[in-house]
Structures are given as C-alpha cells and as structure tokens.
Design a protein around this motif. Structure first.
Motif, PDB file in Angstrom:
ATOM      1  N   MET A   1      -7.504   3.275  -7.211  1.00  0.00           N
ATOM      2  CA  MET A   1      -6.336   2.356  -7.631  1.00  0.00           C
ATOM      3  C   MET A   1      -5.314   2.254  -5.823  1.00  0.00           C
ATOM      4  O   MET A   1      -4.849   3.539  -5.220  1.00  0.00           O
ATOM      5  N   LYS A   2      -4.855   1.545  -6.369  1.00  0.00           N
ATOM      6  CA  LYS A   2      -3.849   1.043  -5.208  1.00  0.00           C
ATOM      7  C   LYS A   2      -2.628   0.303  -5.812  1.00  0.00           C
ATOM      8  O   LYS A   2      -3.192  -0.777  -6.763  1.00  0.00           O
ATOM      9  N   ALA A   3      -1.178   0.553  -5.035  1.00  0.00           N
ATOM     10  CA  ALA A   3      -0.440  -0.561  -5.411  1.00  0.00           C
ATOM     11  C   ALA A   3       0.332  -1.255  -4.286  1.00  0.00           C
ATOM     12  O   ALA A   3       0.091  -1.092  -3.250  1.00  0.00           O
ATOM     13  N   ASP A   4       0.308  -2.499  -4.821  1.00  0.00           N
ATOM     14  CA  ASP A   4       0.390  -3.591  -3.530  1.00  0.00           C
ATOM     15  C   ASP A   4       2.364  -3.550  -3.734  1.00  0.00           C
ATOM     16  O   ASP A   4       2.786  -3.681  -4.632  1.00  0.00           O
ATOM     17  N   LYS A   5       2.389  -2.825  -2.118  1.00  0.00           N
ATOM     18  CA  LYS A   5       3.654  -2.263  -1.843  1.00  0.00           C
ATOM     19  C   LYS A   5       5.002  -3.730  -1.499  1.00  0.00           C
ATOM     20  O   LYS A   5       6.198  -3.576  -1.727  1.00  0.00           O
ATOM     21  N   ASP A   6       4.639  -4.382  -1.035  1.00  0.00           N
ATOM     22  CA  ASP A   6       5.398  -5.538  -1.100  1.00  0.00           C
ATOM     23  C   ASP A   6       5.381  -6.401  -2.921  1.00  0.00           C
ATOM     24  O   ASP A   6       6.051  -7.335  -2.599  1.00  0.00           O
ATOM     25  N   LYS A   7       4.630  -5.760  -3.504  1.00  0.00           N
ATOM     26  CA  LYS A   7       5.193  -7.091  -5.489  1.00  0.00           C
ATOM     27  C   LYS A   7       5.575  -5.282  -6.181  1.00  0.00           C
ATOM     28  O   LYS A   7       6.163  -6.205  -7.228  1.00  0.00           O
ATOM     29  N   ASP A  39       3.463   4.572  -4.167  1.00  0.00           N
ATOM     30  CA  ASP A  39       2.100   4.577  -3.793  1.00  0.00           C
ATOM     31  C   ASP A  39       1.461   5.573  -4.387  1.00  0.00           C
ATOM     32  O   ASP A  39       2.608   6.503  -5.256  1.00  0.00           O
ATOM     33  N   ILE A  40       0.226   4.736  -5.034  1.00  0.00           N
ATOM     34  CA  ILE A  40      -0.535   6.656  -5.441  1.00  0.00           C
ATOM     35  C   ILE A  40      -1.192   7.517  -4.646  1.00  0.00           C
ATOM     36  O   ILE A  40      -1.822   6.591  -4.014  1.00  0.00           O
ATOM     37  N   ASP A  41      -1.187   8.340  -5.005  1.00  0.00           N
ATOM     38  CA  ASP A  41      -2.100   9.586  -4.673  1.00  0.00           C
ATOM     39  C   ASP A  41      -3.586   8.966  -4.320  1.00  0.00           C
ATOM     40  O   ASP A  41      -4.134   9.335  -5.281  1.00  0.00           O
ATOM     41  N   GLN A  42      -3.936   8.483  -2.868  1.00  0.00           N
ATOM     42  CA  GLN A  42      -5.247   9.042  -3.098  1.00  0.00           C
ATOM     43  C   GLN A  42      -6.852   9.758  -3.094  1.00  0.00           C
ATOM     44  O   GLN A  42      -7.505   9.664  -3.797  1.00  0.00           O
ATOM     45  N   ASP A  43      -6.091  10.873  -2.866  1.00  0.00           N
ATOM     46  CA  ASP A  43      -6.974  12.051  -3.560  1.00  0.00           C
ATOM     47  C   ASP A  43      -6.461  12.534  -4.482  1.00  0.00           C
ATOM     48  O   ASP A  43      -7.781  12.973  -5.557  1.00  0.00           O
ATOM     49  N   ALA A  44      -5.660  12.542  -5.272  1.00  0.00           N
ATOM     50  CA  ALA A  44      -5.760  12.868  -6.875  1.00  0.00           C
ATOM     51  C   ALA A  44      -6.267  11.477  -7.611  1.00  0.00           C
ATOM     52  O   ALA A  44      -6.211  11.772  -9.053  1.00  0.00           O
ATOM     53  N   CYS A  45      -5.440  10.309  -7.340  1.00  0.00           N
ATOM     54  CA  CYS A  45      -6.320   9.295  -8.450  1.00  0.00           C
ATOM     55  C   CYS A  45      -8.359   9.645  -7.894  1.00  0.00           C
ATOM     56  O   CYS A  45      -8.709   9.062  -7.262  1.00  0.00           O
ATOM     57  N   THR A  46      -8.674   8.839  -9.540  1.00  0.00           N
ATOM     58  CA  THR A  46     -10.347   9.342  -9.790  1.00  0.00           C
ATOM     59  C   THR A  46     -10.079   7.789  -9.844  1.00  0.00           C
ATOM     60  O   THR A  46     -12.346   7.777 -10.341  1.00  0.00           O
ATOM     61  N   PRO A  58       4.649  -5.456 -14.237  1.00  0.00           N
ATOM     62  CA  PRO A  58       5.018  -6.565 -14.973  1.00  0.00           C
ATOM     63  C   PRO A  58       4.552  -7.937 -13.799  1.00  0.00           C
ATOM     64  O   PRO A  58       5.401  -8.827 -13.534  1.00  0.00           O
ATOM     65  N   VAL A  59       4.121  -7.468 -12.698  1.00  0.00           N
ATOM     66  CA  VAL A  59       4.416  -8.207 -11.151  1.00  0.00           C
ATOM     67  C   VAL A  59       3.057  -8.142 -10.619  1.00  0.00           C
ATOM     68  O   VAL A  59       2.422  -8.595 -10.084  1.00  0.00           O
ATOM     69  N   ASN A  60       1.893  -7.353 -11.606  1.00  0.00           N
ATOM     70  CA  ASN A  60       0.711  -7.884 -10.725  1.00  0.00           C
ATOM     71  C   ASN A  60      -0.117  -7.002  -9.921  1.00  0.00           C
ATOM     72  O   ASN A  60      -0.482  -7.534  -8.931  1.00  0.00           O
ATOM     73  N   ALA A  61       1.107  -5.621  -9.268  1.00  0.00           N
ATOM     74  CA  ALA A  61       0.968  -4.779  -7.959  1.00  0.00           C
ATOM     75  C   ALA A  61      -0.009  -3.844  -8.244  1.00  0.00           C
ATOM     76  O   ALA A  61      -0.608  -3.473  -7.030  1.00  0.00           O
ATOM     77  N   LEU A  62      -0.608  -3.949  -9.532  1.00  0.00           N
ATOM     78  CA  LEU A  62      -1.841  -2.405  -8.990  1.00  0.00           C
ATOM     79  C   LEU A  62      -3.281  -3.491  -9.107  1.00  0.00           C
ATOM     80  O   LEU A  62      -3.045  -4.847  -9.397  1.00  0.00           O
ATOM     81  N   PHE A  63      -3.695  -3.289  -7.942  1.00  0.00           N
ATOM     82  CA  PHE A  63      -5.336  -3.688  -7.732  1.00  0.00           C
ATOM     83  C   PHE A  63      -5.967  -2.601  -7.473  1.00  0.00           C
ATOM     84  O   PHE A  63      -6.221  -1.397  -6.669  1.00  0.00           O
TER      85      PHE A  63
END
Ligand code: SF4
Ligand code: SF4
Length: 253
Positions: A1-7, A39-46, A58-63
């Motif tokens: 999972m990632k978060a769009d840093k611009d949103k 920022d989401i820790d990519q090693d920890a995120c499953t 609220p800003v649809n940043a997650l994808f």
C-alpha cells in the motif's frame, strides 16, 4: 500500500485501521510549503488493504499499486478480498479445516494440524514459515501437506517444506501451514512444534482437528492432557450448508 505524497495531508485517520501498527512516518513535502505527508513502511506493510477498504482517507491518497512477484504474495496471504488463483479460493487462499464435514479431508484416525504463523501487529516473514514447515517434514512423522494451500504452493520442494528462495523475505499478516498426520503421531508432531517455536521471530496459533466419533469422545484431548499442554476446544462448524460427500462412520445417515 502506498500514500500519494502530493495528496496526503497527514490527518492520521488511516492509522487505527492498520493491523501492523504504527508503520507510517511523517515527512515534510519537498515542494509544497507547510505540507506534511505520511509514508508507509514498505517492509512492514503486508498489503492487507484494510486502510483502503475502510474508505476513511479524506483526500483519496491511499492506493494499492499492482505489485510484482514476489511482493505479490503479501496481498494473496493478507488481503481477504484477493482470490488465490492456485486454489481458486478467496479469503487468503484457504478454507482451513472447517469444511471437513463436507470434504472429508481428515478421516477417522487422522488429525488435521494447521500452524498459523503471525498475528495482526506482528505478522510473519516466510523465512519463519519455512523454518516450521522444514522442521515438520524433517522429523519424518508422515505429516502430509495440504495441496490446496498457498504456503504449500510457494514451496520449491514439498518433500522438505522448503519455500522458493524469492519469497522467504516476504511477509504476511499471517500464513497457515496446513496438513494432517495419523493420530498416533500427534504427540511427536506437537513436540517438534514446541521445539521449533523457540527459534521463531513471530508467534503461531496451533489448530488441531479430528472427526468426533459417535461415542462423542474427542480423540485429541487425551493427547494434549498427557503432554500437559493447554488446549482450547473451539469449533468452526459447517452448519449443513454443503452436502457431505463423506460417510465417516457406518451408523451415520
Ligand atoms: S495495507 Fe494493511 S498493513 Fe499496509 S498500511 Fe494499509 S492497513 Fe497497514
Ligand atoms: S487518511 Fe489519507 S490523508 Fe490521512 S494520513 Fe492517511 S493517507 Fe494521509
């Protein structure tokens, strides 16, 4: 999972939905003055998808990007909405043991033994999953791995329980080794698991199932009592929604 840093506006609403705990870190945006993003820790995120499914950003940043192999296995094992194509079973790729009354996977005299490594907040790396699988297979106790299971599918050698080299450093919220053995081998299987548990960097839940005979005595209970091991008699029952394919005992209708 990632978060769009611009949103992302670093509102923290997604934090409580993450079963892996605080894996998000704050950063100052390089080009937008005063903006902080997470920022989401990519090693920890499953890649379990909980934060996205909660629909709270609220800003649809997650994808969720389409992940290449081998990272793809994280979502397969952790996101219940992904169907594992190896077994074509949704919900993390396994029906576990609860359909035994329909499928007859564990016959009288056999014991289903599942080892579920990792929990929310901890997770499990596949290298630990491999350690347990290899210890069981090395002990040569007739432990028979379930064919329709993602962990079995990711093995490069099903005789030894070795996983593919490219997945061992991947991670899941939890992953289940499934298989069965003869009832008389259960004490030795439990001892192997007790020993290997000391070497792991995670926790596991042990699931043991037998068909209860007409007399009503649960065959595995005396085994646990004799070994002085604590057990909880839980059940996940199939409530007759499926047509049984098996007649386990002669007097069953
Ligand atoms: S996908 Fe799951 S583990 Fe990753 S950040 Fe979202 S909730 Fe946390
Ligand atoms: S909910 Fe959205 S905006 Fe808020 S911290 Fe999470 S990703 Fe950023």
């Amino acid at each position: 999972m990632k978060a769009d840093k611009d949103k992302c506006i670093a509102c923290k609403r997604c934090f409580p939905y993450c079963p892996m705990g605080r894996i998000q870190s704050y950063h100052r945006h390089e080009t937008i003055p005063g903006r902080v993003y997470i920022d989401i820790d990519q090693d920890a995120c499953t890649d379990c998808g909980m934060c996205l499914r909660a629909k709270i950003c609220p800003v649809n940043a997650l994808f969720q990007p389409e992940e290449p192999w081998p990272r793809e296995v994280r979502g397969v094992l952790s996101n219940p909405m992904i169907e594992f194509m190896g077994s074509q079973t949704p919900g993390r790729g396994t029906e576990e043991m609860k359909t035994n009354d329909v499928k007859g996977t564990f016959l009288p005299g056999e014991v289903g033994v599942g080892i579920e490594l990792g929990r929310p907040g901890v997770g499990a790396y596949f290298r630990d999953v491999e350690t347990v699988a290899m210890a069981l297979m090395k002990a040569n106790l007739g432990y028979e791995l379930a064919a329709e299971n993602p962990v079995t599918h990711f093995m490069s050698d099903k005789k030894t329980g070795k996983l593919r080299d490219d997945v061992v450093n991947e991670k899941a919220t939890s992953a289940i080794i499934e298989g069965k053995c003869k009832l008389e081998k259960l004490p030795e299987v439990l001892k192997v698991l007790q020993e290997v548990a000391k070497t792991l960097d995670t926790v596991f839940t042990l699931e043991v199932i037998t068909k209860v005979p007409p007399e009503g005595e649960v065959p595995i209970v005396p085994v646990f009592k004799k070994l002085g091991m604590w057990h909880s008699i839980n059940s996940k029952n199939n409530m007759g929604l499926g047509e049984p394919h098996f007649k386990f005992y002669e007097d069953e209708k």
